[in-house]
Design a protein around this motif. Structure first.
Motif, PDB file in Angstrom:
ATOM      1  N   SER A  70       4.620  54.776  66.852  1.00 38.10           N
ATOM      2  CA  SER A  70       5.097  54.378  65.523  1.00 38.10           C
ATOM      3  C   SER A  70       6.520  54.875  65.321  1.00 38.10           C
ATOM      4  N   LEU A  71       7.428  53.961  64.980  1.00 41.34           N
ATOM      5  CA  LEU A  71       8.832  54.307  64.782  1.00 41.34           C
ATOM      6  C   LEU A  71       9.344  53.676  63.492  1.00 41.34           C
ATOM      7  N   ARG A  72      10.410  54.234  62.956  1.00 43.16           N
ATOM      8  CA  ARG A  72      11.082  53.698  61.784  1.00 43.16           C
ATOM      9  C   ARG A  72      12.573  53.554  62.095  1.00 43.16           C
ATOM     10  N   GLU A  89      29.530  54.039  65.582  1.00 43.47           N
ATOM     11  CA  GLU A  89      30.683  53.164  65.748  1.00 43.47           C
ATOM     12  C   GLU A  89      31.341  52.969  64.391  1.00 43.47           C
ATOM     13  N   ASN A  90      32.520  53.628  64.270  1.00 41.54           N
ATOM     14  CA  ASN A  90      33.250  53.581  62.987  1.00 41.54           C
ATOM     15  C   ASN A  90      32.379  54.044  61.831  1.00 41.54           C
ATOM     16  N   GLY A  91      31.587  55.084  62.103  1.00 39.14           N
ATOM     17  CA  GLY A  91      30.780  55.676  61.043  1.00 39.14           C
ATOM     18  C   GLY A  91      29.486  54.970  60.742  1.00 39.14           C
ATOM     19  N   THR A  92      29.135  53.966  61.530  1.00 42.90           N
ATOM     20  CA  THR A  92      27.900  53.218  61.285  1.00 42.90           C
ATOM     21  C   THR A  92      27.021  53.256  62.524  1.00 42.90           C
ATOM     22  N   CYS A  93      25.719  53.409  62.334  1.00 49.34           N
ATOM     23  CA  CYS A  93      24.778  53.405  63.450  1.00 49.34           C
ATOM     24  C   CYS A  93      23.386  53.097  62.937  1.00 49.34           C
ATOM     25  N   SER A  94      22.523  52.725  63.856  1.00 50.03           N
ATOM     26  CA  SER A  94      21.138  52.412  63.509  1.00 50.03           C
ATOM     27  C   SER A  94      20.248  52.849  64.667  1.00 50.03           C
ATOM     28  N   TYR A  95      19.212  53.644  64.370  1.00 53.90           N
ATOM     29  CA  TYR A  95      18.340  54.181  65.406  1.00 53.90           C
ATOM     30  C   TYR A  95      16.881  54.073  64.998  1.00 53.90           C
ATOM     31  N   LEU A  96      16.022  53.899  66.039  1.00 52.84           N
ATOM     32  CA  LEU A  96      14.580  54.000  65.839  1.00 52.84           C
ATOM     33  C   LEU A  96      14.173  55.451  66.015  1.00 52.84           C
ATOM     34  N   LEU A  97      13.488  55.990  65.015  1.00 47.74           N
ATOM     35  CA  LEU A  97      13.079  57.384  65.041  1.00 47.74           C
ATOM     36  C   LEU A  97      11.640  57.498  64.581  1.00 47.74           C
ATOM     37  N   PRO A  98      10.939  58.515  65.033  1.00 40.20           N
ATOM     38  CA  PRO A  98       9.574  58.727  64.544  1.00 40.20           C
ATOM     39  C   PRO A  98       9.596  59.173  63.090  1.00 40.20           C
ATOM     40  N   PRO A  99       8.560  58.873  62.335  1.00 40.53           N
ATOM     41  CA  PRO A  99       8.511  59.322  60.938  1.00 40.53           C
ATOM     42  C   PRO A  99       8.606  60.840  60.862  1.00 40.53           C
ATOM     43  N   GLY A 100       9.228  61.331  59.772  1.00 41.81           N
ATOM     44  CA  GLY A 100       9.349  62.771  59.604  1.00 41.81           C
ATOM     45  C   GLY A 100      10.507  63.130  58.710  1.00 41.81           C
ATOM     46  N   ARG A 101      10.759  64.423  58.572  1.00 40.75           N
ATOM     47  CA  ARG A 101      11.866  64.916  57.738  1.00 40.75           C
ATOM     48  C   ARG A 101      13.085  65.131  58.614  1.00 40.75           C
ATOM     49  N   TYR A 102      14.228  64.678  58.122  1.00 44.05           N
ATOM     50  CA  TYR A 102      15.462  64.742  58.913  1.00 44.05           C
ATOM     51  C   TYR A 102      16.594  65.328  58.090  1.00 44.05           C
ATOM     52  N   THR A 103      17.358  66.163  58.735  1.00 43.49           N
ATOM     53  CA  THR A 103      18.627  66.651  58.182  1.00 43.49           C
ATOM     54  C   THR A 103      19.740  65.903  58.904  1.00 43.49           C
ATOM     55  N   ILE A 104      20.516  65.140  58.129  1.00 44.47           N
ATOM     56  CA  ILE A 104      21.571  64.301  58.697  1.00 44.47           C
ATOM     57  C   ILE A 104      22.907  64.897  58.269  1.00 44.47           C
ATOM     58  N   GLU A 105      23.753  65.162  59.243  1.00 40.78           N
ATOM     59  CA  GLU A 105      25.009  65.844  58.956  1.00 40.78           C
ATOM     60  C   GLU A 105      26.148  65.144  59.680  1.00 40.78           C
ATOM     61  N   ALA A 106      27.223  64.865  58.925  1.00 46.23           N
ATOM     62  CA  ALA A 106      28.439  64.297  59.498  1.00 46.23           C
ATOM     63  C   ALA A 106      29.566  65.296  59.292  1.00 46.23           C
ATOM     64  N   THR A 107      30.320  65.573  60.338  1.00 45.23           N
ATOM     65  CA  THR A 107      31.397  66.556  60.247  1.00 45.23           C
ATOM     66  C   THR A 107      32.648  66.034  60.927  1.00 45.23           C
ATOM     67  N   ALA A 108      33.781  66.460  60.414  1.00 43.24           N
ATOM     68  CA  ALA A 108      35.096  66.219  60.991  1.00 43.24           C
ATOM     69  C   ALA A 108      35.962  67.402  60.591  1.00 43.24           C
ATOM     70  N   THR A 118      22.702  65.192  54.221  1.00 45.93           N
ATOM     71  CA  THR A 118      21.581  64.887  53.337  1.00 45.93           C
ATOM     72  C   THR A 118      20.290  65.230  54.056  1.00 45.93           C
ATOM     73  N   ILE A 119      19.252  65.464  53.289  1.00 41.13           N
ATOM     74  CA  ILE A 119      17.920  65.721  53.827  1.00 41.13           C
ATOM     75  C   ILE A 119      16.995  64.641  53.277  1.00 41.13           C
ATOM     76  N   MET A 120      16.218  64.019  54.190  1.00 44.18           N
ATOM     77  CA  MET A 120      15.385  62.904  53.749  1.00 44.18           C
ATOM     78  C   MET A 120      14.082  62.880  54.534  1.00 44.18           C
ATOM     79  N   ASP A 121      13.066  62.247  53.916  1.00 43.82           N
ATOM     80  CA  ASP A 121      11.794  61.977  54.582  1.00 43.82           C
ATOM     81  C   ASP A 121      11.795  60.516  55.010  1.00 43.82           C
ATOM     82  N   LEU A 122      11.686  60.300  56.326  1.00 45.48           N
ATOM     83  CA  LEU A 122      11.711  58.950  56.877  1.00 45.48           C
ATOM     84  C   LEU A 122      10.265  58.471  57.041  1.00 45.48           C
ATOM     85  N   SER A 123       9.790  57.678  56.073  1.00 46.76           N
ATOM     86  CA  SER A 123       8.430  57.143  56.126  1.00 46.76           C
ATOM     87  C   SER A 123       8.422  55.633  56.292  1.00 46.76           C
ATOM     88  N   GLU A 124       9.587  55.017  56.102  1.00 49.07           N
ATOM     89  CA  GLU A 124       9.744  53.576  56.278  1.00 49.07           C
ATOM     90  C   GLU A 124      11.180  53.306  56.702  1.00 49.07           C
TER      91      GLU A 124
END
Length: 509
Positions: free
Chosen positions: A392-394, A423-442, A449-455
């Motif tokens: 199962s992936l989202r 690519e120029n700040g945009t991307c799309s990935y299949l990931l398993p459901p769960g809680r993710y911490t997403i961080e962009a740095t320069a 941001t912190i989010m729950d990926l359920s869909e």
């Protein structure tokens, strides 16, 4: 031809002289596989013999008495006179297999290791690489792969006439001027190393493993060569002819020779093998499930062809929609190789021949998608089969934005600490459901941001300026200065108000 014969002549002459030189005023003993090329008797040394081979001995400087003791304890005492070599023992089918002791009457001894090649089992050892499954035969020499890729090895049948195609054999050297007869040396691939002590001094003898020197005939487009029988010794050779890997050294003239890989087999293989053969076989992984390996193995009085299915299973990973998942990795208790996003699983690293029935192998596997664990199921795998495994992936789509119109250089994206490409700040990935911490740095910028990926989800990360330490200190100093100013003003007002309050009674009076 003189240059060709010189090495063997030197070996035959040098060994007796060495032994004789080290045995001044003492009796010495020479031993070996033939009655011509003998080795000095070395205390604590060892020589290996196969059933069907002969043990020869020769006395130097005087008569020598020896005891040959079998593994079962039986003894034979022989007196070796000066002069011609004596045949001490023929190791036949009734001889004990194991370690024999050859002892002189002055209590110096060495080991004679006797083996029965027919009792040695055969195995296939497997290893898996990035693109190939490699199978290698081990154990008994009486087994070879057939239908292998060139160049392989040339099969040579002992005790038989062998006809070799000159075009295949010589290749680019085919244009060389050949006489009606040429010399061909047959050598074992392993050097002869014989060591021990001689009269108290350490002694090591390393010789070229020449088995036989044959005169081959050129007849039309073929080279005809006849070899001694298995376990027979050639007067010009150092060791007997044995099944196994060999080298053909073909003398095109008196000073120049070419070498070709060969394999010695006995008469049981007549009519069953043809070149090329080998003891090692490489199979492309993408063909491993559709191909069997052919092995010719001698057992008893005949050789037969066996078909072996490689112990490989294929695991395809798909999402809940039936789409193949990319960028996968798998960790299991067995070797795994990922090719084109498909996992080739090596179920066994070795197996006996004939191979036993392939039983299902149940193992836990840890599946990672884009570097993140997506599941740890237990799978049941059988050789030669392909399996689809659903996880199962989202889909997570990320957009990174900046206060400026352009994104900064050296922008990095991390999801749960793992770096991901964008690519120029945009991307799309299949990931398993769960809680993710997403961080962009320069440099100087950060967004998270912190989010729950359920869909399937989309998230926007805004880059904000990072307050540096020196900026924070400046702000802190300014705040402190403002606070101090306000406090001073308040103190001033309090002091003035107090003075006016003290003067008020006098003014009233």
């Amino acid at each position: 031809m003189l240059r060709i014969l010189l090495p063997i002549t030197l070996i035959a002459l040098t060994l007796p002289l060495i032994c004789l030189g080290l045995a001044i005023d003492e009796r010495g003993l020479m031993i070996g596989y033939t009655n011509t090329n003998l080795f000095p008797f070395l205390e604590n040394g060892s020589l290996e013999f196969h059933l069907g081979e002969k043990l020869w001995a020769r006395a130097i400087g005087g008569e020598v008495e020896v005891i040959l003791r079998s593994p079962s304890g039986s003894e034979s005492i022989r007196r070796i006179g000066v002069g011609e070599p004596m045949l001490l023992k023929v190791f036949n089918g009734e001889s004990d297999v194991g370690t024999w002791i050859l002892e002189t009457m002055n209590h110096r001894s060495m080991h004679i290791i006797v083996k029965d090649p027919e009792r040695i089992p055969s195995y296939v050892r497997y290893r898996i690489g990035e693109k190939y499954l490699v199978a290698e035969l081990d154990g008994s020499a009486n087994a070879v792969f057939i239908e292998v890729e060139d160049p392989g090895r040339y099969p040579l049948i002992a005790g038989e006439d062998n006809w070799l195609n000159l075009s295949n054999l010589l290749g680019e050297h085919l244009g060389a001027k050949l006489g009606n007869e040429i010399t061909v040396d047959i050598l074992s691939e392993d050097n002869i190393v014989y060591e021990g002590s001689l009269r108290g001094s350490a002694y090591r003898l390393e010789l070229e493993p020449l088995v036989t020197r044959a005169t081959a005939r050129v007849e039309g487009t073929f080279l005809y060569i006849h070899l001694p029988a298995i376990h027979e010794s050639d007067a010009r050779g150092t060791i007997p002819l044995r099944p196994g890997k060999a080298v053909m050294r073909i003398w095109l003239n008196e000073t120049y020779a070419v070498s070709r890989s060969a394999y010695i087999l006995d008469k049981r293989f007549v009519g069953v093998v043809k070149p090329p053969i080998d003891r090692i076989l490489s199979i492309p992984l993408n063909d491993a499930l559709n191909r069997s390996m052919k092995i010719v193995m001698a057992d008893g009085k005949r050789a037969e062809v066996l078909e072996v299915i490689p112990p490989i299973a294929l695991l395809r990973i798909q999402d809940q929609h039936g789409n193949q998942v990319t960028n996968i990795s798998i960790v299991a208790g067995i070797p795994v190789s990922i090719v084109n996003n498909m996992a080739y699983m090596l179920l066994r690293q070795d197996e006996s021949i004939p191979t036993p029935p392939s039983l299902p192998l149940k193992i836990p596997v840890r599946i990672y998608v884009n570097g993140l664990e997506a599941g740890s199921p237990i799978v049941s795998l059988v050789s030669g089969r392909a399996y689809n495994l659903t996880i199962s992936l989202r889909r997570l789509t990320i957009e990174i934005v900046s206060q400026d119109s352009e994104l900064p250089k050296n922008l990095e994206l991390r999801i749960n600490g793992t770096t991901f490409k964008h690519e120029n700040g945009t991307c799309s990935y299949l990931l398993p459901p769960g809680r993710y911490t997403i961080e962009a740095t320069a440099p100087g910028l950060r967004g998270f941001t912190i989010m729950d990926l359920s869909e399937d989800s989309k998230v926007k990360i805004a880059l904000e300026k990072i307050i540096r330490l020196e900026d924070a200190l400046k702000i802190s100093a300014i705040v402190e200065l403002i606070c101090a100013s306000i406090l001073a003003l308040m103190n001033y007002k309090d002091a003035r108000f107090g003075k006016e309050a003290r003067l008020m009674p006098f003014l009233t009076a």
